[in-house]
Design a protein around this motif. Sequence first.
Motif, PDB file in Angstrom:
ATOM      1  N   ASP A  87       0.833  -1.212   0.000  1.00 47.16           N
ATOM      2  CA  ASP A  87       0.000   0.000   0.000  1.00 47.16           C
ATOM      3  C   ASP A  87       0.863   1.254   0.000  1.00 47.16           C
ATOM      4  O   ASP A  87       0.607   2.207  -0.739  1.00 47.16           O
ATOM      5  CB  ASP A  87      -0.925   0.014   1.227  1.00 47.16           C
ATOM      6  CG  ASP A  87      -2.053  -0.993   1.089  1.00 47.16           C
ATOM      7  OD1 ASP A  87      -2.255  -1.460  -0.056  1.00 47.16           O
ATOM      8  OD2 ASP A  87      -2.690  -1.316   2.094  1.00 47.16           O
ATOM      9  N   THR A  88       1.905   1.245   0.847  1.00 50.05           N
ATOM     10  CA  THR A  88       2.806   2.397   0.921  1.00 50.05           C
ATOM     11  C   THR A  88       3.454   2.656  -0.429  1.00 50.05           C
ATOM     12  O   THR A  88       3.530   3.796  -0.899  1.00 50.05           O
ATOM     13  CB  THR A  88       3.924   2.137   1.960  1.00 50.05           C
ATOM     14  OG1 THR A  88       3.331   1.586   3.116  1.00 50.05           O
ATOM     15  CG2 THR A  88       4.659   3.404   2.300  1.00 50.05           C
ATOM     16  N   LEU A  89       3.946   1.560  -1.047  1.00 52.05           N
ATOM     17  CA  LEU A  89       4.601   1.696  -2.346  1.00 52.05           C
ATOM     18  C   LEU A  89       3.648   2.245  -3.388  1.00 52.05           C
ATOM     19  O   LEU A  89       4.008   3.116  -4.188  1.00 52.05           O
ATOM     20  CB  LEU A  89       5.139   0.337  -2.800  1.00 52.05           C
ATOM     21  CG  LEU A  89       6.443  -0.114  -2.164  1.00 52.05           C
ATOM     22  CD1 LEU A  89       6.689  -1.568  -2.448  1.00 52.05           C
ATOM     23  CD2 LEU A  89       7.603   0.729  -2.671  1.00 52.05           C
ATOM     24  N   GLN A  90       2.412   1.754  -3.377  1.00 51.58           N
ATOM     25  CA  GLN A  90       1.435   2.225  -4.355  1.00 51.58           C
ATOM     26  C   GLN A  90       1.161   3.708  -4.165  1.00 51.58           C
ATOM     27  O   GLN A  90       1.011   4.457  -5.119  1.00 51.58           O
ATOM     28  CB  GLN A  90       0.130   1.430  -4.221  1.00 51.58           C
ATOM     29  CG  GLN A  90       0.276   0.001  -4.685  1.00 51.58           C
ATOM     30  CD  GLN A  90      -1.059  -0.695  -4.815  1.00 51.58           C
ATOM     31  OE1 GLN A  90      -2.052  -0.098  -5.172  1.00 51.58           O
ATOM     32  NE2 GLN A  90      -1.085  -1.978  -4.526  1.00 51.58           N
ATOM     33  N   GLU A  91       1.123   4.110  -2.903  1.00 53.55           N
ATOM     34  CA  GLU A  91       0.863   5.512  -2.605  1.00 53.55           C
ATOM     35  C   GLU A  91       2.040   6.394  -3.039  1.00 53.55           C
ATOM     36  O   GLU A  91       1.853   7.452  -3.630  1.00 53.55           O
ATOM     37  CB  GLU A  91       0.653   5.663  -1.100  1.00 53.55           C
ATOM     38  CG  GLU A  91      -0.310   6.766  -0.744  1.00 53.55           C
ATOM     39  CD  GLU A  91      -0.730   6.611   0.710  1.00 53.55           C
ATOM     40  OE1 GLU A  91      -0.227   7.398   1.520  1.00 53.55           O
ATOM     41  OE2 GLU A  91      -1.511   5.689   1.012  1.00 53.55           O
ATOM     42  N   LEU A  92       3.268   5.923  -2.754  1.00 52.38           N
ATOM     43  CA  LEU A  92       4.457   6.719  -3.073  1.00 52.38           C
ATOM     44  C   LEU A  92       4.710   6.815  -4.569  1.00 52.38           C
ATOM     45  O   LEU A  92       5.108   7.860  -5.082  1.00 52.38           O
ATOM     46  CB  LEU A  92       5.686   6.121  -2.386  1.00 52.38           C
ATOM     47  CG  LEU A  92       5.749   6.283  -0.862  1.00 52.38           C
ATOM     48  CD1 LEU A  92       6.873   5.440  -0.296  1.00 52.38           C
ATOM     49  CD2 LEU A  92       5.946   7.745  -0.486  1.00 52.38           C
ATOM     50  N   THR A  93       4.509   5.711  -5.274  1.00 48.04           N
ATOM     51  CA  THR A  93       4.822   5.710  -6.704  1.00 48.04           C
ATOM     52  C   THR A  93       3.616   6.044  -7.566  1.00 48.04           C
ATOM     53  O   THR A  93       3.760   6.435  -8.718  1.00 48.04           O
ATOM     54  CB  THR A  93       5.367   4.341  -7.154  1.00 48.04           C
ATOM     55  OG1 THR A  93       4.387   3.348  -6.839  1.00 48.04           O
ATOM     56  CG2 THR A  93       6.669   3.994  -6.462  1.00 48.04           C
ATOM     57  N   GLY A  94       2.436   5.887  -6.990  1.00 46.46           N
ATOM     58  CA  GLY A  94       1.221   6.174  -7.754  1.00 46.46           C
ATOM     59  C   GLY A  94       0.885   5.108  -8.781  1.00 46.46           C
ATOM     60  O   GLY A  94       0.117   5.356  -9.713  1.00 46.46           O
ATOM     61  N   ILE A  95       1.485   3.926  -8.665  1.00 48.62           N
ATOM     62  CA  ILE A  95       1.175   2.863  -9.629  1.00 48.62           C
ATOM     63  C   ILE A  95       0.758   1.590  -8.904  1.00 48.62           C
ATOM     64  O   ILE A  95       1.084   1.387  -7.745  1.00 48.62           O
ATOM     65  CB  ILE A  95       2.373   2.545 -10.563  1.00 48.62           C
ATOM     66  CG1 ILE A  95       3.647   2.355  -9.740  1.00 48.62           C
ATOM     67  CG2 ILE A  95       2.544   3.622 -11.603  1.00 48.62           C
ATOM     68  CD1 ILE A  95       4.828   1.867 -10.538  1.00 48.62           C
TER      69      ILE A  95
END
Lengths: 150, 196
Positions: A91-99
Amino acid sequence: MDNARIDKIIEKHHGEASSLIQVLLDIQSEHHWLPKAALKRVSEKLRVPLTQIQHIATFYKAFSLVPKGRHEVHVCVGTACHVRGASRILDTLQELTGIKPGETDLELKFSLETVNCLGCCALGPVLEIDGKTHGKMTTAETADVLKNYQ
Amino acid sequence: MSEIIFEIDGKEVKAKAGMTILEAARSVGIKIPTLCHHEALEPFGSCRLCTVEVDVRSWTSLVASCVYPVAQNIVVRTRSAKVDRIRKMILELYLAHAPDSFELQDMAQEYGADKNRFEKEASFCIHCGLCVRYCNEVKQKNAVGFVDRGSRKEICFIPEIAAQECWDCKECFPLCPTEALQAAFVLSQALYTPQK
């Protein structure tokens, strides 16, 4: 990727049709994806029909026929990492990268991918960026690690 | 050792070494159903409809007769209850993908296969590989090939080659047991031809 570079890779493998997968792997690791023009060049040089190259390139997950980012981010969502909170990392990664997993951002910076096990469950939750393993991740650490990649 | 004598359905059959069970059976008029077999092409062994029971030294096994070479003194059964059950199941699984195929329906009638047994998943392709192999082995144009794998595997034309070669050939069309090929061709043609 220009033809001269592809020819060099093919030369390295002595232009044998049996080293097709090795040639494709080399192009993939250098260029991060397999453009159609490159596949055509390989097909001509190795005398392997394009249909067969297409079959192989779509069969193995190691190959990509769409552009990939400069940094390949792999998040482990296997059982051990899952119970240790891999979904929060994802979830964090999706939020940070937007993908989302399987996608690449517009600047071609990151490609996000989920994997089912990286073979180091004791380090879970595990994150792998460009082949470097980051173990025992927390959401805060994930953000810190991601900052190191441009 | 050039002549091999063995038994198919209780009948003594003579065959040459290197022949497959299917070839030997057809040479004496014993019918074995097939979908992926074609005389001009190398055996592929994908449709599994030609499955037969073979006793080798009184050890029974189920093999695909189109790729299994004949051997001395083996006993082949082409229509045992087990073989029929397997063919029925294979047909039912194929019919879930291509319920309207005439070729499949004819076979389904013979083996009592129910086309509604499994939930429909109409991809229309049963991966017999006839079009792919015909284009590769006979025509050597390689305009059509397989892409992806497992449940997502499908046939795909290469538009650049298809635009040049396929229009005057189309020899693979009548080979297709489900007419999936035509659909894929029309699709790739649509993708390649710019909208006016």
